[in-house]
Each structure stands twice: as C-alpha cells, then as structure tokens.
Write an enzyme that holds these catalytic residues in place. Structure first.
Site, PDB file in Angstrom:
ATOM      1  N   ARG A  82      20.375  -1.770  53.693  1.00 49.01           N
ATOM      2  CA  ARG A  82      21.189  -0.961  54.614  1.00 49.01           C
ATOM      3  C   ARG A  82      20.319   0.112  55.241  1.00 49.01           C
ATOM      4  NH1 ARG A  82      21.204   3.819  52.316  1.00 49.01           N
ATOM      5  NH2 ARG A  82      21.377   4.047  50.059  1.00 49.01           N
ATOM      6  N   GLY A  84      19.474   4.138  56.085  1.00 53.12           N
ATOM      7  CA  GLY A  84      19.580   5.381  55.327  1.00 53.12           C
ATOM      8  C   GLY A  84      18.617   5.436  54.160  1.00 53.12           C
ATOM      9  N   PHE A  88      24.452   8.131  46.213  1.00 49.08           N
ATOM     10  CA  PHE A  88      25.074   7.860  44.914  1.00 49.08           C
ATOM     11  C   PHE A  88      26.426   7.201  45.118  1.00 49.08           C
ATOM     12  CE2 PHE A  88      28.228   9.176  41.758  1.00 49.08           C
ATOM     13  CZ  PHE A  88      27.682   8.608  40.618  1.00 49.08           C
ATOM     14  N   ALA A 147      29.640   9.066  53.214  1.00 50.74           N
ATOM     15  CA  ALA A 147      28.326   8.510  53.556  1.00 50.74           C
ATOM     16  C   ALA A 147      28.501   7.141  54.188  1.00 50.74           C
ATOM     17  CB  ALA A 147      27.466   8.406  52.303  1.00 50.74           C
ATOM     18  N   ALA A 162      31.382   5.227  52.026  1.00 51.00           N
ATOM     19  CA  ALA A 162      31.839   5.698  50.716  1.00 51.00           C
ATOM     20  C   ALA A 162      32.441   7.086  50.874  1.00 51.00           C
ATOM     21  CB  ALA A 162      30.690   5.725  49.719  1.00 51.00           C
ATOM     22  N   CYS A 178      21.121  11.329  50.774  1.00 50.18           N
ATOM     23  CA  CYS A 178      20.750  10.788  52.086  1.00 50.18           C
ATOM     24  C   CYS A 178      19.433  11.364  52.594  1.00 50.18           C
ATOM     25  CB  CYS A 178      21.863  10.992  53.107  1.00 50.18           C
ATOM     26  SG  CYS A 178      23.447  10.271  52.595  1.00 50.18           S
TER      27      CYS A 178
END
Length: 222
Positions: A82, A84, A88, A147, A162, A178
């Site tokens: 992904r 980024g 968490f 996020a 998330a 991030c």
C-alpha cells in the site's frame, strides 16, 4: 465524464482477523477481479486486527531492528504494497478494505478524495469536524483519526482505511504514525469522552461510503 464506479458493493464482516489472513483474502479477490471481471462482485471487507504494525511501499527506512523492537512489544509486523509509511492496526479500530473495480482509468485520486469525504461526513454524524491535509487521511486538528493507504492494480483497489474508535492509543507511542513528525493521533472515544465501539461506527461508515461512492452497499449484519 463516465462514472468511476457503478456496480454495487457486497459487505462482509470478518470480525477480528489476523492481518496476514486478511491480506491473503484481498489478494484472492483482486486476482478474481483481474481474471474474471464480469463474474466478480465489488467487496467491502470490514474487520478488526489484533495488534499489528504495517509498513507501506516507502518503508525501507524501517529496518530489521525496528521490526524486532515492535514484535517484542507483542505486535505482528508486515511489509505491504500500500501507499504510506508505518501505521498501527488493533482492537477497537474499524478497518475497511474496499476491493473495487474502478470503471474509469486514472480514477485513483478521485477514489482517495471520495474516501476522505465519506469519513469527514461520518465524523459530522458524531458532531466532530474532520479535515484533510497534505497528508492522506482525515484529521481532527493536528491529530489523525482515520489513516488511509491504498493499492490499485489495473484499477482494482485493495487495502483501504482505518478509523480509531476505542483503540488503545498507547500502541501508537511506539512509532511515528504514518511517518509524520509533530502530529498526533486520536479516536472517537477520546474526542467524544464516551466509549464508541466498532459496532456503532460500522453502519455509519457503510451509509457514508454508499453516499459518496454513489453505489448501493448491502446492509451489514454484525
């Protein structure tokens, strides 16, 4: 301009599932879209993960020392494709993985913007003002509450977003979330001063995603 998404979305509630299992399921659904596009439906996977740190495609700065440190804290650790840096996932966080076939080329920016708009709308339902920033995701002031990190393979999306509902925020203290310095994280529970569960937020998320993606999403049963 042609719509980027017209086909309805089926919802699946996976409860709490290991990150690796969810990743394998995403890969399988993406492969189905690519090999049998007409026979494969759009899917929205909703779930929680056990404590897990994930690193995106730009995460080479997190070496084996970092990985070992985080595993020693009792969390899983994954390197994934992904966008980024590091984030968490854990109990009390509503994770959404839309596996969608976008029907227009170069629609990724539209897709990310649409997800952000849906989350801002969701926060408004709880009386909170969400905002975007130059960094992907949704914020309340200087604190990230949602996020986002996606992958798109031939216009088939995976990974997703998330939302911190009643997450144990101390897990974020082990990382720079991030990779963004001088910014924090927050949750719906922290902002509202009451317990806000994943089960409370999930139906609102479905409603807002359906509204902003402009396609039907079947009702979720938890």
């Amino acid at each position: 301009m042609a719509a980027a998404l017209t086909r309805p979305i089926r919802t699946k509630w996976l409860s709490r599932i290991n990150y690796g299992e969810a990743l394998k399921l995403q890969h399988n659904l993406v492969d189905q879209h690519l090999s049998k596009p007409e026979a494969t439906s759009n899917q929205l996977l909703l779930l929680e993960h056990p404590p897990t740190y994930t690193v995106g495609k730009r995460g080479q700065i997190y070496d084996e020392t970092v990985e070992e440190y985080l595993r020693e804290k009792g969390a899983d650790f994954y390197r994934v494709n992904r966008g980024g840096l590091i984030t968490f996932h854990g109990p009390g966080q509503l994770v959404a993985y839309p596996i969608l076939k976008l029907e227009r080329r170069n629609a990724i920016r539209w897709y990310v913007d649409t997800l952000e708009s849906a989350i801002i709308d969701l926060l408004g339902e709880f009386g909170l003002k969400g905002e975007t920033s130059p960094h992907t995701g949704v914020w309340i002031g200087d604190n990230k509450i949602c996020a986002m990190g996606i992958n798109a393979q031939k216009e088939v999306t995976s990974h997703g977003l998330a939302i911190n509902c009643n997450t144990d925020m101390s897990w974020f203290g082990n990382i720079v979330p991030c990779g963004i310095q001088d910014k924090g994280v927050t949750s719906l529970t922290r902002e509202l001063g009451r317990e806000v569960t994943v089960e409370e937020v999930a139906p609102v998320l479905i409603e807002k995603l359906s509204k902003h993606l402009k396609v039907p999403i079947e009702e979720l049963i938890i």
